[in-house]
Write a protein that holds these residues in place. Structure first.
Motif, PDB file in Angstrom:
ATOM      1  N   UNK A   1       0.863  -1.184   0.000  1.00 55.56           N
ATOM      2  CA  UNK A   1       0.000   0.000   0.000  1.00 55.56           C
ATOM      3  C   UNK A   1       0.898   1.231   0.000  1.00 55.56           C
ATOM      4  N   UNK A   2       0.698   2.103  -0.965  1.00 60.70           N
ATOM      5  CA  UNK A   2       1.469   3.337  -1.033  1.00 60.70           C
ATOM      6  C   UNK A   2       0.659   4.402  -1.725  1.00 60.70           C
ATOM      7  N   UNK A   3       1.328   5.484  -2.017  1.00 58.76           N
ATOM      8  CA  UNK A   3       0.698   6.565  -2.774  1.00 58.76           C
ATOM      9  C   UNK A   3       1.470   6.740  -4.071  1.00 58.76           C
ATOM     10  N   UNK A   4       0.782   7.161  -5.109  1.00 62.73           N
ATOM     11  CA  UNK A   4       1.416   7.359  -6.400  1.00 62.73           C
ATOM     12  C   UNK A   4       2.658   8.233  -6.268  1.00 62.73           C
TER      13      UNK A   4
ATOM     14  N   UNK B   1      -2.339   3.616  -4.070  1.00 58.82           N
ATOM     15  CA  UNK B   1      -2.156   2.524  -5.032  1.00 58.82           C
ATOM     16  C   UNK B   1      -1.880   1.250  -4.256  1.00 58.82           C
ATOM     17  N   UNK B   2      -2.135   0.151  -4.911  1.00 58.27           N
ATOM     18  CA  UNK B   2      -1.859  -1.162  -4.335  1.00 58.27           C
ATOM     19  C   UNK B   2      -1.032  -1.934  -5.347  1.00 58.27           C
TER      20      UNK B   2
ATOM     21  N   UNK C   1       3.153  -1.148   4.217  1.00 56.67           N
ATOM     22  CA  UNK C   1       2.509   0.162   4.175  1.00 56.67           C
ATOM     23  C   UNK C   1       3.613   1.204   4.010  1.00 56.67           C
ATOM     24  N   UNK C   2       3.726   1.724   2.787  1.00 57.48           N
ATOM     25  CA  UNK C   2       4.794   2.665   2.448  1.00 57.48           C
ATOM     26  C   UNK C   2       4.501   4.059   3.001  1.00 57.48           C
ATOM     27  N   UNK C   3       3.225   4.400   3.168  1.00 59.11           N
ATOM     28  CA  UNK C   3       2.821   5.713   3.676  1.00 59.11           C
ATOM     29  C   UNK C   3       1.859   5.503   4.839  1.00 59.11           C
ATOM     30  N   UNK C   4       2.289   5.857   6.042  1.00 60.55           N
ATOM     31  CA  UNK C   4       1.468   5.564   7.221  1.00 60.55           C
ATOM     32  C   UNK C   4       0.139   6.306   7.230  1.00 60.55           C
TER      33      UNK C   4
ATOM     34  N   UNK D   1      -5.777  -1.436   5.469  1.00 63.85           N
ATOM     35  CA  UNK D   1      -4.566  -2.153   5.060  1.00 63.85           C
ATOM     36  C   UNK D   1      -4.498  -3.561   5.643  1.00 63.85           C
ATOM     37  N   UNK D   2      -5.270  -3.834   6.687  1.00 64.22           N
ATOM     38  CA  UNK D   2      -5.240  -5.169   7.296  1.00 64.22           C
ATOM     39  C   UNK D   2      -6.290  -6.109   6.720  1.00 64.22           C
TER      40      UNK D   2
END
Length: 190
Positions: free
Chosen positions: A10-13, A50-51, A75-78, A86-87
């Motif tokens: 899980x992150x953001x673009x 994004x996933x 999880x790249x961005x908390x 995310x879980x």
């Protein structure tokens, strides 16, 4: 499927979650594993959630779908802990890895009752110290390799260095910074 590791990112673009998933697939492939690495997009814009996914196995992978019950979540961005579940589907015997400077005790309340293992790393600190800029994907990549036990640390570093040398042939400073970030990340996972 025996010996199958499934990871959901899980992150953001723009943060490199997709790139990290694809790099992990490439490196695992170089070690003789069967792999999948692919993204899932919503609205394709900088900063949008994004996933991305990885499947890594010693045997042929015959399933071709998103991963709904991963063993590991990165999880790249908390900030996504509040925006995305995310879980969801995360196996209790698996683990979640969160990029944060906060303590585990501060993160646990944001995991919607998840009772499995929690690992953290301050990828911002690692990347700024190693590369002079904030690129969270490199430290997160090394951290998930360690957490999931995907391959031996030395083999991973050797394969990543070869990949970086190919990708950044004319930029030795980029190779050096990324390698430093990978090594630091192995030591910084909590």
């Amino acid at each position: 499927m025996s010996n199958l590791t499934e990871i959901r990112w899980h992150g953001r673009g723009g943060q490199g979650a997709k790139t990290a998933a694809l790099l992990l697939a490439d490196v695992a492939f170089q070690t003789g594993k069967y792999v999948q690495g692919f993204p899932e997009y919503g609205p394709e814009r900088m900063g949008a959630p994004i996933t991305a996914y990885n499947r890594i196995s010693d045997k042929v992978i015959r399933v071709h779908s998103n991963i709904y019950e991963p063993e590991f979540v990165v999880v790249v961005d908390e900030s996504l802990l509040e925006a995305v579940d995310v879980t969801a589907g995360l196996k209790k015997e698996g683990a979640i890895l969160v990029n944060t400077e906060r303590s585990k005790e501060e993160i646990i309340p944001h995991l919607k009752g998840y009772e499995g293992k929690l690992y953290t790393i301050d990828a911002k600190k690692v990347s700024i110290e190693a590369m002079g800029k904030y690129f969270p994907n490199t430290p997160m990549l090394a951290a998930i390799v360690k957490v999931a036990g995907i391959m031996e640390e030395e083999r991973f570093l050797t394969e990543m260095e070869a990949s970086f040398k190919h990708k950044f042939a004319g930029k030795p400073e980029v190779i050096e910074g990324n390698m430093k970030a990978l090594k630091m990340a192995f030591a910084e996972v909590r």
